[in-house]
Scaffold this motif. Structure first.
Motif, PDB file in Angstrom:
ATOM      1  N   GLY A  83       0.814  -1.217   0.000  1.00  9.86           N
ATOM      2  CA  GLY A  83       0.000   0.000   0.000  1.00  9.86           C
ATOM      3  C   GLY A  83       0.846   1.265   0.000  1.00  9.86           C
ATOM      4  N   ILE A  84       0.169   2.408   0.002  1.00  6.06           N
ATOM      5  CA  ILE A  84       0.887   3.689  -0.136  1.00  6.06           C
ATOM      6  C   ILE A  84       1.030   4.426   1.186  1.00  6.06           C
ATOM      7  CG2 ILE A  84       0.128   4.045  -2.515  1.00  6.06           C
ATOM      8  CD1 ILE A  84      -1.863   6.145  -1.412  1.00  6.06           C
ATOM      9  N   HIS A  85       0.595   3.821   2.288  1.00 11.17           N
ATOM     10  CA  HIS A  85       0.444   4.625   3.498  1.00 11.17           C
ATOM     11  C   HIS A  85       1.595   4.548   4.489  1.00 11.17           C
ATOM     12  CE1 HIS A  85      -3.662   4.118   1.877  1.00 11.17           C
ATOM     13  NE2 HIS A  85      -3.680   5.402   2.143  1.00 11.17           N
TER      14      HIS A  85
ATOM     15  N   GLY B 221      -7.555  14.193  -0.052  1.00  7.52           N
ATOM     16  CA  GLY B 221      -6.983  12.979  -0.653  1.00  7.52           C
ATOM     17  C   GLY B 221      -6.036  13.346  -1.781  1.00  7.52           C
ATOM     18  N   CYS B 222      -5.093  14.247  -1.476  1.00  5.66           N
ATOM     19  CA  CYS B 222      -4.247  14.837  -2.535  1.00  5.66           C
ATOM     20  C   CYS B 222      -3.154  13.894  -3.010  1.00  5.66           C
ATOM     21  CB  CYS B 222      -3.633  16.138  -2.039  1.00  5.66           C
ATOM     22  SG  CYS B 222      -2.504  15.885  -0.645  1.00  5.66           S
ATOM     23  N   GLY B 223      -2.934  12.773  -2.319  1.00  5.58           N
ATOM     24  CA  GLY B 223      -1.896  11.828  -2.728  1.00  5.58           C
ATOM     25  C   GLY B 223      -0.524  12.478  -2.751  1.00  5.58           C
TER      26      GLY B 223
ATOM     27  N   GLN C 290      -1.257  16.264   6.955  1.00  2.00           N
ATOM     28  CA  GLN C 290      -1.772  14.908   7.167  1.00  2.00           C
ATOM     29  C   GLN C 290      -3.068  15.011   7.972  1.00  2.00           C
ATOM     30  OE1 GLN C 290       0.842  12.194   9.256  1.00  2.00           O
ATOM     31  NE2 GLN C 290       0.019  10.438   8.111  1.00  2.00           N
ATOM     32  N   ARG C 291      -4.177  14.904   7.268  1.00  2.00           N
ATOM     33  CA  ARG C 291      -5.490  14.984   7.916  1.00  2.00           C
ATOM     34  C   ARG C 291      -6.459  14.068   7.170  1.00  2.00           C
ATOM     35  NH1 ARG C 291      -6.215  20.872  10.175  1.00  2.00           N
ATOM     36  NH2 ARG C 291      -4.024  21.315  10.624  1.00  2.00           N
ATOM     37  N   ARG C 292      -7.436  13.589   7.893  1.00  2.00           N
ATOM     38  CA  ARG C 292      -8.471  12.762   7.267  1.00  2.00           C
ATOM     39  C   ARG C 292      -9.585  13.633   6.691  1.00  2.00           C
ATOM     40  NH1 ARG C 292      -9.097   7.611  11.449  1.00  2.00           N
ATOM     41  NH2 ARG C 292      -6.922   6.952  11.245  1.00  2.00           N
ATOM     42  N   ALA C 293     -10.123  13.201   5.564  1.00  2.00           N
ATOM     43  CA  ALA C 293     -11.203  13.961   4.933  1.00  2.00           C
ATOM     44  C   ALA C 293     -12.440  14.024   5.824  1.00  2.00           C
ATOM     45  CB  ALA C 293     -11.566  13.325   3.588  1.00  2.00           C
ATOM     46  N   GLU C 294     -12.625  12.994   6.645  1.00  2.00           N
ATOM     47  CA  GLU C 294     -13.824  12.956   7.505  1.00  2.00           C
ATOM     48  C   GLU C 294     -13.717  13.933   8.669  1.00  2.00           C
ATOM     49  OE1 GLU C 294     -11.805  10.458   6.545  1.00  2.00           O
ATOM     50  OE2 GLU C 294     -12.737   8.498   6.867  1.00  2.00           O
TER      51      GLU C 294
ATOM     52  N   ASP D 204      -4.062  14.540   3.093  1.00  2.00           N
ATOM     53  CA  ASP D 204      -4.080  13.105   2.811  1.00  2.00           C
ATOM     54  C   ASP D 204      -3.712  12.392   4.116  1.00  2.00           C
ATOM     55  OD1 ASP D 204      -3.899  11.531  -0.167  1.00  2.00           O
ATOM     56  OD2 ASP D 204      -3.216  10.368   1.564  1.00  2.00           O
ATOM     57  N   VAL D 205      -3.974  11.077   4.119  1.00  2.00           N
ATOM     58  CA  VAL D 205      -3.598  10.292   5.299  1.00  2.00           C
ATOM     59  C   VAL D 205      -2.240   9.617   5.119  1.00  2.00           C
ATOM     60  CG1 VAL D 205      -5.965   9.898   6.083  1.00  2.00           C
ATOM     61  CG2 VAL D 205      -4.963   8.353   4.372  1.00  2.00           C
ATOM     62  N   ALA D 206      -1.682   9.663   3.904  1.00  2.00           N
ATOM     63  CA  ALA D 206      -0.460   8.917   3.585  1.00  2.00           C
ATOM     64  C   ALA D 206       0.766   9.820   3.689  1.00  2.00           C
ATOM     65  CB  ALA D 206      -0.559   8.325   2.174  1.00  2.00           C
TER      66      ALA D 206
ATOM     67  N   LYS E 200      -0.449  15.194  -7.239  1.00  2.00           N
ATOM     68  CA  LYS E 200      -0.735  15.288  -8.671  1.00  2.00           C
ATOM     69  C   LYS E 200      -2.008  16.084  -8.929  1.00  2.00           C
ATOM     70  CE  LYS E 200      -0.387  12.551 -12.819  1.00  2.00           C
ATOM     71  NZ  LYS E 200      -1.077  11.559 -13.602  1.00  2.00           N
ATOM     72  N   SER E 201      -2.980  15.958  -8.017  1.00  2.00           N
ATOM     73  CA  SER E 201      -4.219  16.724  -8.189  1.00  2.00           C
ATOM     74  C   SER E 201      -4.081  18.146  -7.651  1.00  2.00           C
ATOM     75  CB  SER E 201      -5.390  16.010  -7.498  1.00  2.00           C
ATOM     76  OG  SER E 201      -5.073  15.693  -6.148  1.00  2.00           O
ATOM     77  N   THR E 202      -3.150  18.386  -6.748  1.00  2.00           N
ATOM     78  CA  THR E 202      -3.013  19.694  -6.097  1.00  2.00           C
ATOM     79  C   THR E 202      -2.155  20.647  -6.929  1.00  2.00           C
ATOM     80  OG1 THR E 202      -2.806  18.314  -4.114  1.00  2.00           O
ATOM     81  CG2 THR E 202      -2.697  20.687  -3.798  1.00  2.00           C
TER      82      THR E 202
ATOM     83  N   HIS F 254     -14.176   6.989  -4.258  1.00  2.00           N
ATOM     84  CA  HIS F 254     -14.379   5.561  -4.528  1.00  2.00           C
ATOM     85  C   HIS F 254     -13.452   4.692  -3.671  1.00  2.00           C
ATOM     86  CE1 HIS F 254     -10.768   6.047  -6.989  1.00  2.00           C
ATOM     87  NE2 HIS F 254     -10.608   4.747  -6.812  1.00  2.00           N
ATOM     88  N   GLU F 255     -12.530   5.331  -2.955  1.00  2.00           N
ATOM     89  CA  GLU F 255     -11.641   4.546  -2.080  1.00  2.00           C
ATOM     90  C   GLU F 255     -12.164   4.505  -0.644  1.00  2.00           C
ATOM     91  OE1 GLU F 255      -7.475   5.345  -2.486  1.00  2.00           O
ATOM     92  OE2 GLU F 255      -7.506   4.686  -4.573  1.00  2.00           O
ATOM     93  N   MET F 256     -13.324   5.102  -0.401  1.00  2.00           N
ATOM     94  CA  MET F 256     -13.852   5.153   0.970  1.00  2.00           C
ATOM     95  C   MET F 256     -15.155   4.366   1.077  1.00  2.00           C
ATOM     96  SD  MET F 256     -13.608   9.244   1.416  1.00  2.00           S
ATOM     97  CE  MET F 256     -12.906   9.562   2.988  1.00  2.00           C
TER      98      MET F 256
HETATM   99  C1  LIG Z   1      -6.369   7.354  -5.834  1.00  2.00           C
HETATM  100  S1  LIG Z   1      -5.504   8.415  -4.754  1.00  2.00           S
HETATM  101  C2  LIG Z   1      -5.718   9.983  -5.547  1.00  2.00           C
HETATM  102  C3  LIG Z   1      -4.620  10.965  -5.240  1.00  2.00           C
HETATM  103  C4  LIG Z   1      -4.724  12.309  -5.932  1.00  2.00           C
HETATM  104  N1  LIG Z   1      -5.935  13.010  -5.581  1.00  2.00           N
HETATM  105  C5  LIG Z   1      -4.580  12.179  -7.425  1.00  2.00           C
HETATM  106  O1  LIG Z   1      -5.506  12.547  -8.147  1.00  2.00           O
HETATM  107  O2  LIG Z   1      -3.518  11.742  -7.892  1.00  2.00           O
HETATM  108  C6  LIG Z   1      -6.537   8.521  -3.326  1.00  2.00           C
HETATM  109  C7  LIG Z   1      -5.854   9.189  -2.162  1.00  2.00           C
HETATM  110  O3  LIG Z   1      -6.815   9.354  -1.118  1.00  2.00           O
HETATM  111  C8  LIG Z   1      -6.150   9.168   0.108  1.00  2.00           C
HETATM  112  N2  LIG Z   1      -7.145   8.873   1.154  1.00  2.00           N
HETATM  113  C9  LIG Z   1      -7.796   7.717   1.364  1.00  2.00           C
HETATM  114  N3  LIG Z   1      -8.608   7.830   2.432  1.00  2.00           N
HETATM  115  C10 LIG Z   1      -8.483   9.109   2.893  1.00  2.00           C
HETATM  116  C11 LIG Z   1      -9.082   9.841   3.947  1.00  2.00           C
HETATM  117  N4  LIG Z   1      -9.976   9.281   4.751  1.00  2.00           N
HETATM  118  N5  LIG Z   1      -8.723  11.125   4.121  1.00  2.00           N
HETATM  119  C12 LIG Z   1      -7.797  11.705   3.299  1.00  2.00           C
HETATM  120  N6  LIG Z   1      -7.197  11.051   2.287  1.00  2.00           N
HETATM  121  C13 LIG Z   1      -7.533   9.770   2.081  1.00  2.00           C
HETATM  122  C14 LIG Z   1      -5.186   8.049  -0.161  1.00  2.00           C
HETATM  123  O4  LIG Z   1      -4.168   8.019   0.810  1.00  2.00           O
HETATM  124  C15 LIG Z   1      -4.715   8.396  -1.568  1.00  2.00           C
HETATM  125  O5  LIG Z   1      -3.566   9.205  -1.531  1.00  2.00           O
END
Ligand SMILES: C[S@@+](CC[C@H](N)C(=O)[O-])C[C@H]1O[C@@H](n2cnc3c(N)ncnc32)[C@H](O)[C@@H]1O
Length: 359
Positions: free
Chosen positions: A134-136, A185-187, A233-237, A208-210, A190-192, A256-258
């Motif tokens: 994983g990425i975390h 969830g900026c990873g 480093q913060r959770r979206a929730e 992001d959490v990672a 790349k999106s930021t 879609h990852e949640m």
């Molecule tokens: C598919 S990646 C997309 C990254 C980026 N937004 C991009 O477009 O390249 C999803 C990201 O969401 C993050 N993520 C997953 N659950 C999260 C949460 N609860 N709060 C914040 N980030 C989260 C993951 O760690 C991951 O970096």
């Protein structure tokens, strides 16, 4: 016995190019053949297929679908974990890569890490995208993810404008540059990056959490001498930002990852941190206008270790957001590259979709 030795650059490049070409075969020839088989069988069915389950009944036991599914699952495994995969390739330079991420080398305030805001269990329960480990947690996971993201969707022919840049254009055309914005969830950024580059007057925060990804995002921003961004480093929730502190909340490929409860909590959090009249714009995978597309997409979620892809795609987001008091809720198919929404577009693609609403 000694190990297999260092992976040479030419071998790595050739193997990754092979994976990409094979993915292209899978998204074009194999996908088209599967669609044709499905349509022929649907034409002879007693009633038109209405659900993904109906489509499965028609094609899932066939050689073609099994081949299609094998290609999808195992090309991704090869890309990451095989002898010339991304993980072993980066592993051999682990020490040097880790040195490149030293937080002490960053300008003050650019990166804030808080292990208490690390990945929830749903992120670590399995290797999402088949990324080994994983990425975390692995310190070099951001590099592996960054390299992998360059070849997620093979688009043959002309170079396409990146979908992240296209999202910035969408935001600009739908309300203009925000004063303060949050990318959930900026990873690895790349999106930021297109936002802090495209809106130099805006104040941009990526969360992001990672931690491994956030470190890479911050170092890239430092190299670009960006002054209008911070990564946290913060959770979206539970972002912890004050009420009404942003004019735009966005995300790309987060929802879609949640699991559904976390998506709902993130929508609530977005509403809380948005100022009145603020915009929420998510780019994700949702618009699946026919049962065949739903069947293939749900299968992709299983084969790529993304268990929440199906629940999100099946969610009635308009109803959910309206019930939470969002206004002007819109769900729009998104053209991630030239021509992908044209009628008759015959390749497998992610169902890119904008989910937009106002506070
Ligand atoms: C598919 S990646 C997309 C990254 C980026 N937004 C991009 O477009 O390249 C999803 C990201 O969401 C993050 N993520 C997953 N659950 C999260 C949460 N609860 N709060 C914040 N980030 C989260 C993951 O760690 C991951 O970096």
């Amino acid at each position: 016995m000694s190990g297999p030795g260092r992976i040479d650059g030419r071998g790595f490049a050739a193997a990754q190019a092979f994976v990409l070409e094979a993915k292209l075969f899978w998204t074009t020839r194999l996908y088209a053949a599967l669609r044709a088989e499905y349509e022929a069988r649907a034409a002879g069915a007693p009633r038109p297929p209405a659900t993904a389950r109906d489509v499965a009944d028609l094609v899932a036991d066939g050689t073609l679908y099994r081949t299609f599914a094998w290609f999808e699952r195992h090309l991704q495994r090869m890309k990451y974990a095989a002898r010339y995969g991304l993980q072993p390739w980066h592993e051999q330079d682990r020490a040097a890569l880790e040195r490149r991420l030293d937080p002490a080398a960053l300008p003050e305030g650019l990166l804030e890490l808080d292990p208490a805001q690390g990945p929830p269990d749903y992120d670590t329960a399995l290797d999402i995208h088949q990324h080994p480990g994983g990425i975390h947690t692995d310190p070099i996971a951001g590099f592996v993810y960054e390299r992998g993201a360059r070849t997620t969707t093979p688009l043959a022919g002309a170079r396409h404008r990146d979908l992240h840049d296209r999202l910035v254009s969408f935001v600009a055309e739908n309300g203009g540059a925000p004063r303060r914005m949050l990318d959930m969830g900026c990873g690895f950024g790349k999106s930021t990056a297109p936002f802090y580059r495209g809106f130099p007057e805006s104040s941009v925060v990526g969360i992001d959490v990672a931690a491994p990804c956030l470190k890479l995002a911050a170092h890239d921003a430092a190299r670009a001498q960006a002054r209008n961004v911070a990564f946290k480093q913060r959770r979206a929730e539970t972002t912890g930002f004050p009420d009404a502190s942003f004019d735009l909340v966005t995300s790309t490929m987060l929802l879609h990852e949640m699991p559904p409860a976390a998506i709902a909590a993130s929508f609530d959090e977005a509403k809380r941190v948005l100022a009145p009249g603020g915009r929420m714009i998510h780019l994700d995978f949702h618009h699946l206008p026919d049962p065949f597309l739903r069947f293939v997409h749900y299968g992709h979620g299983r084969r790529n270790n993304e268990p929440y892809m199906e629940p999100f795609a099946a969610m009635d987001v308009v109803r959910v957001l309206e019930a939470k008091g969002f206004r002007n809720v819109r769900v729009l198919p998104f053209e991630e590259a030239e021509g992908t929404l044209a009628p008759g577009y015959a390749r497998w693609r992610f169902p890119w979709t904008i989910v937009a609403a106002e506070r």
